[in-house]
Design a protein around this motif. Structure first.
Motif, PDB file in Angstrom:
ATOM      1  N   LYS A  32      -9.719  -3.212  -0.595  1.00  0.00           N
ATOM      2  CA  LYS A  32      -9.638  -2.632  -1.814  1.00  0.00           C
ATOM      3  C   LYS A  32      -8.722  -3.145  -2.886  1.00  0.00           C
ATOM      4  CE  LYS A  32     -12.502   0.739  -0.043  1.00  0.00           C
ATOM      5  NZ  LYS A  32     -13.786   0.940  -0.347  1.00  0.00           N
ATOM      6  N   ASN A  33      -8.955  -3.133  -4.105  1.00  0.00           N
ATOM      7  CA  ASN A  33      -7.774  -3.404  -5.323  1.00  0.00           C
ATOM      8  C   ASN A  33      -6.831  -2.447  -5.175  1.00  0.00           C
ATOM      9  OD1 ASN A  33      -9.392  -5.299  -6.223  1.00  0.00           O
ATOM     10  ND2 ASN A  33     -10.763  -4.055  -7.433  1.00  0.00           N
ATOM     11  N   PRO A  34      -5.444  -2.950  -5.527  1.00  0.00           N
ATOM     12  CA  PRO A  34      -4.409  -2.035  -5.696  1.00  0.00           C
ATOM     13  C   PRO A  34      -4.507  -0.770  -6.410  1.00  0.00           C
ATOM     14  CG  PRO A  34      -3.729  -4.262  -6.010  1.00  0.00           C
ATOM     15  CD  PRO A  34      -5.294  -4.299  -5.806  1.00  0.00           C
ATOM     16  N   SER A  35      -5.478  -0.957  -7.600  1.00  0.00           N
ATOM     17  CA  SER A  35      -5.748   0.216  -8.443  1.00  0.00           C
ATOM     18  C   SER A  35      -6.482   1.524  -7.756  1.00  0.00           C
ATOM     19  CB  SER A  35      -6.452  -0.178  -9.576  1.00  0.00           C
ATOM     20  OG  SER A  35      -7.584  -0.729  -9.462  1.00  0.00           O
ATOM     21  N   TYR A  36      -7.254   1.101  -6.529  1.00  0.00           N
ATOM     22  CA  TYR A  36      -8.141   1.887  -5.894  1.00  0.00           C
ATOM     23  C   TYR A  36      -6.959   2.854  -5.213  1.00  0.00           C
ATOM     24  CZ  TYR A  36     -10.571   3.954  -1.811  1.00  0.00           C
ATOM     25  OH  TYR A  36     -11.254   4.929  -0.979  1.00  0.00           O
ATOM     26  N   TYR A  37      -5.972   2.277  -4.392  1.00  0.00           N
ATOM     27  CA  TYR A  37      -4.891   3.118  -3.753  1.00  0.00           C
ATOM     28  C   TYR A  37      -4.087   4.117  -4.889  1.00  0.00           C
ATOM     29  CZ  TYR A  37      -6.150   1.023   0.646  1.00  0.00           C
ATOM     30  OH  TYR A  37      -6.797   0.531   1.772  1.00  0.00           O
ATOM     31  N   ARG A  38      -3.866   3.493  -6.052  1.00  0.00           N
ATOM     32  CA  ARG A  38      -3.122   4.290  -6.901  1.00  0.00           C
ATOM     33  C   ARG A  38      -3.966   5.504  -7.280  1.00  0.00           C
ATOM     34  NH1 ARG A  38       1.554   3.240 -10.029  1.00  0.00           N
ATOM     35  NH2 ARG A  38       2.179   2.714  -7.690  1.00  0.00           N
ATOM     36  N   ARG A  39      -5.235   5.133  -7.750  1.00  0.00           N
ATOM     37  CA  ARG A  39      -6.103   6.362  -8.130  1.00  0.00           C
ATOM     38  C   ARG A  39      -6.034   7.424  -6.965  1.00  0.00           C
ATOM     39  NH1 ARG A  39      -9.361   2.086 -10.352  1.00  0.00           N
ATOM     40  NH2 ARG A  39     -10.715   2.353  -8.616  1.00  0.00           N
ATOM     41  N   LYS A  40      -6.281   6.885  -5.596  1.00  0.00           N
ATOM     42  CA  LYS A  40      -6.630   7.783  -4.578  1.00  0.00           C
ATOM     43  C   LYS A  40      -5.442   8.670  -4.421  1.00  0.00           C
ATOM     44  CE  LYS A  40      -7.262   7.170   0.369  1.00  0.00           C
ATOM     45  NZ  LYS A  40      -7.482   6.207   1.468  1.00  0.00           N
ATOM     46  N   SER A  41      -4.185   8.333  -4.582  1.00  0.00           N
ATOM     47  CA  SER A  41      -3.229   9.028  -4.409  1.00  0.00           C
ATOM     48  C   SER A  41      -2.676  10.088  -5.695  1.00  0.00           C
ATOM     49  CB  SER A  41      -1.753   8.375  -4.155  1.00  0.00           C
ATOM     50  OG  SER A  41      -1.560   7.286  -5.228  1.00  0.00           O
ATOM     51  N   ILE A  65       1.077  -9.906 -11.319  1.00  0.00           N
ATOM     52  CA  ILE A  65      -0.041  -8.999 -10.583  1.00  0.00           C
ATOM     53  C   ILE A  65      -1.297  -9.794 -10.279  1.00  0.00           C
ATOM     54  CG2 ILE A  65      -0.954  -8.401 -12.969  1.00  0.00           C
ATOM     55  CD1 ILE A  65      -0.637  -5.885 -10.001  1.00  0.00           C
ATOM     56  N   HIS A  66      -1.488 -10.990 -11.190  1.00  0.00           N
ATOM     57  CA  HIS A  66      -2.768 -11.776 -10.957  1.00  0.00           C
ATOM     58  C   HIS A  66      -2.779 -12.761  -9.556  1.00  0.00           C
ATOM     59  CE1 HIS A  66      -3.863 -10.952 -14.909  1.00  0.00           C
ATOM     60  NE2 HIS A  66      -2.770 -11.275 -15.241  1.00  0.00           N
ATOM     61  N   ALA A  67      -1.562 -12.619  -9.052  1.00  0.00           N
ATOM     62  CA  ALA A  67      -1.447 -13.369  -7.835  1.00  0.00           C
ATOM     63  C   ALA A  67      -1.440 -12.294  -6.614  1.00  0.00           C
ATOM     64  CB  ALA A  67      -0.117 -14.098  -7.561  1.00  0.00           C
ATOM     65  N   PHE A  68      -0.824 -11.251  -7.076  1.00  0.00           N
ATOM     66  CA  PHE A  68      -0.666 -10.096  -6.084  1.00  0.00           C
ATOM     67  C   PHE A  68      -2.002  -9.268  -5.825  1.00  0.00           C
ATOM     68  CE2 PHE A  68      -0.258  -5.376  -5.686  1.00  0.00           C
ATOM     69  CZ  PHE A  68       0.278  -5.318  -4.256  1.00  0.00           C
ATOM     70  N   SER A  69      -2.865  -9.215  -6.783  1.00  0.00           N
ATOM     71  CA  SER A  69      -4.083  -8.219  -6.657  1.00  0.00           C
ATOM     72  C   SER A  69      -5.032  -8.845  -5.730  1.00  0.00           C
ATOM     73  CB  SER A  69      -4.792  -8.037  -7.992  1.00  0.00           C
ATOM     74  OG  SER A  69      -5.859  -7.140  -7.681  1.00  0.00           O
ATOM     75  N   PRO A  70      -5.489 -10.334  -5.787  1.00  0.00           N
ATOM     76  CA  PRO A  70      -6.405 -10.942  -5.037  1.00  0.00           C
ATOM     77  C   PRO A  70      -5.846 -10.828  -3.516  1.00  0.00           C
ATOM     78  CG  PRO A  70      -6.067 -12.417  -6.966  1.00  0.00           C
ATOM     79  CD  PRO A  70      -5.279 -11.284  -7.026  1.00  0.00           C
ATOM     80  N   PHE A  71      -4.574 -11.068  -3.291  1.00  0.00           N
ATOM     81  CA  PHE A  71      -3.966 -11.314  -2.104  1.00  0.00           C
ATOM     82  C   PHE A  71      -4.221  -9.565  -1.146  1.00  0.00           C
ATOM     83  CE2 PHE A  71      -0.322  -9.505   0.378  1.00  0.00           C
ATOM     84  CZ  PHE A  71      -0.177 -10.105   1.213  1.00  0.00           C
ATOM     85  N   PHE A  72      -3.946  -8.828  -2.036  1.00  0.00           N
ATOM     86  CA  PHE A  72      -3.945  -7.197  -1.434  1.00  0.00           C
ATOM     87  C   PHE A  72      -5.478  -6.908  -1.248  1.00  0.00           C
ATOM     88  CE2 PHE A  72      -4.262  -2.666  -2.064  1.00  0.00           C
ATOM     89  CZ  PHE A  72      -3.054  -2.252  -1.411  1.00  0.00           C
ATOM     90  N   LYS A  73      -6.373  -7.391  -2.055  1.00  0.00           N
ATOM     91  CA  LYS A  73      -7.874  -7.067  -1.869  1.00  0.00           C
ATOM     92  C   LYS A  73      -8.387  -7.575  -0.537  1.00  0.00           C
ATOM     93  CE  LYS A  73     -12.227  -6.711  -3.838  1.00  0.00           C
ATOM     94  NZ  LYS A  73     -13.221  -6.579  -4.967  1.00  0.00           N
ATOM     95  N   THR A  74      -7.780  -8.990  -0.191  1.00  0.00           N
ATOM     96  CA  THR A  74      -8.210  -9.839   0.917  1.00  0.00           C
ATOM     97  C   THR A  74      -7.639  -9.101   2.139  1.00  0.00           C
ATOM     98  OG1 THR A  74      -8.129 -11.898  -0.261  1.00  0.00           O
ATOM     99  CG2 THR A  74      -8.166 -11.893   2.095  1.00  0.00           C
ATOM    100  N   ARG A 113       0.847  -1.263   0.173  1.00  0.00           N
ATOM    101  CA  ARG A 113      -0.021  -0.138  -0.029  1.00  0.00           C
ATOM    102  C   ARG A 113       0.896   1.243  -0.033  1.00  0.00           C
ATOM    103  NH1 ARG A 113      -3.164   0.225   4.933  1.00  0.00           N
ATOM    104  NH2 ARG A 113      -1.732   1.360   5.812  1.00  0.00           N
ATOM    105  N   HIS A 114       2.073   1.284   0.812  1.00  0.00           N
ATOM    106  CA  HIS A 114       2.798   2.355   0.889  1.00  0.00           C
ATOM    107  C   HIS A 114       3.511   2.529  -0.517  1.00  0.00           C
ATOM    108  CE1 HIS A 114       5.587   5.051   2.761  1.00  0.00           C
ATOM    109  NE2 HIS A 114       6.475   4.621   2.035  1.00  0.00           N
ATOM    110  N   MET A 115       3.997   1.527  -1.183  1.00  0.00           N
ATOM    111  CA  MET A 115       4.638   1.712  -2.484  1.00  0.00           C
ATOM    112  C   MET A 115       3.711   2.330  -3.506  1.00  0.00           C
ATOM    113  SD  MET A 115       7.088  -1.768  -2.240  1.00  0.00           S
ATOM    114  CE  MET A 115       7.884  -1.512  -3.819  1.00  0.00           C
ATOM    115  N   VAL A 169       5.335  -4.144 -11.129  1.00  0.00           N
ATOM    116  CA  VAL A 169       6.874  -4.381 -10.521  1.00  0.00           C
ATOM    117  C   VAL A 169       6.789  -4.280  -8.815  1.00  0.00           C
ATOM    118  CG1 VAL A 169       8.980  -2.597 -10.051  1.00  0.00           C
ATOM    119  CG2 VAL A 169       7.914  -2.852 -12.510  1.00  0.00           C
ATOM    120  N   ILE A 170       5.940  -3.620  -8.304  1.00  0.00           N
ATOM    121  CA  ILE A 170       5.499  -3.554  -6.877  1.00  0.00           C
ATOM    122  C   ILE A 170       5.386  -5.004  -6.416  1.00  0.00           C
ATOM    123  CG2 ILE A 170       3.905  -3.126  -5.027  1.00  0.00           C
ATOM    124  CD1 ILE A 170       3.874  -0.070  -6.440  1.00  0.00           C
ATOM    125  N   ALA A 171       4.441  -5.815  -7.194  1.00  0.00           N
ATOM    126  CA  ALA A 171       3.953  -7.078  -6.987  1.00  0.00           C
ATOM    127  C   ALA A 171       5.293  -8.012  -6.921  1.00  0.00           C
ATOM    128  CB  ALA A 171       3.160  -7.652  -8.041  1.00  0.00           C
TER     129      ALA A 171
END
Length: 70
Positions: free
Chosen positions: A61-70, A48-57, A26-28, A38-40
């Motif tokens: 929220k999805n990783p893209s949510y935090y990217r758009r938020k910042s 990214i397909h392994a990272f995204s569900p892990f992150f959302k769990t 989330r910080h990255m 690259v973060i994944a």
């Protein structure tokens, strides 16, 4: 040892490790311009397909949510 860890932190060592990986991600995502792929990879995920569900769990929220938020 696992029992003592659980008593101290209220979670297993594996759960703690996953939580720390998600917080680092989330910080990255919020404070760098690195692509999510690259973060994944930097956090040890094969794709990214392994990272995204892990992150959302973990984060709810999805990783893209935090990217758009910042």
């Amino acid at each position: 040892m696992v029992r003592l860890f659980y008593q101290a932190f209220g979670m297993s060592p594996i759960q703690y490790h996953q939580l720390m990986r998600a917080h680092a991600a989330r910080h990255m995502i919020q404070f760098t311009n690195e692509p999510l792929t690259v973060i994944a990879e930097n956090l040890g995920f094969s794709s990214i397909h392994a990272f995204s569900p892990f992150f959302k769990t973990i984060e709810g929220k999805n990783p893209s949510y935090y990217r758009r938020k910042s």
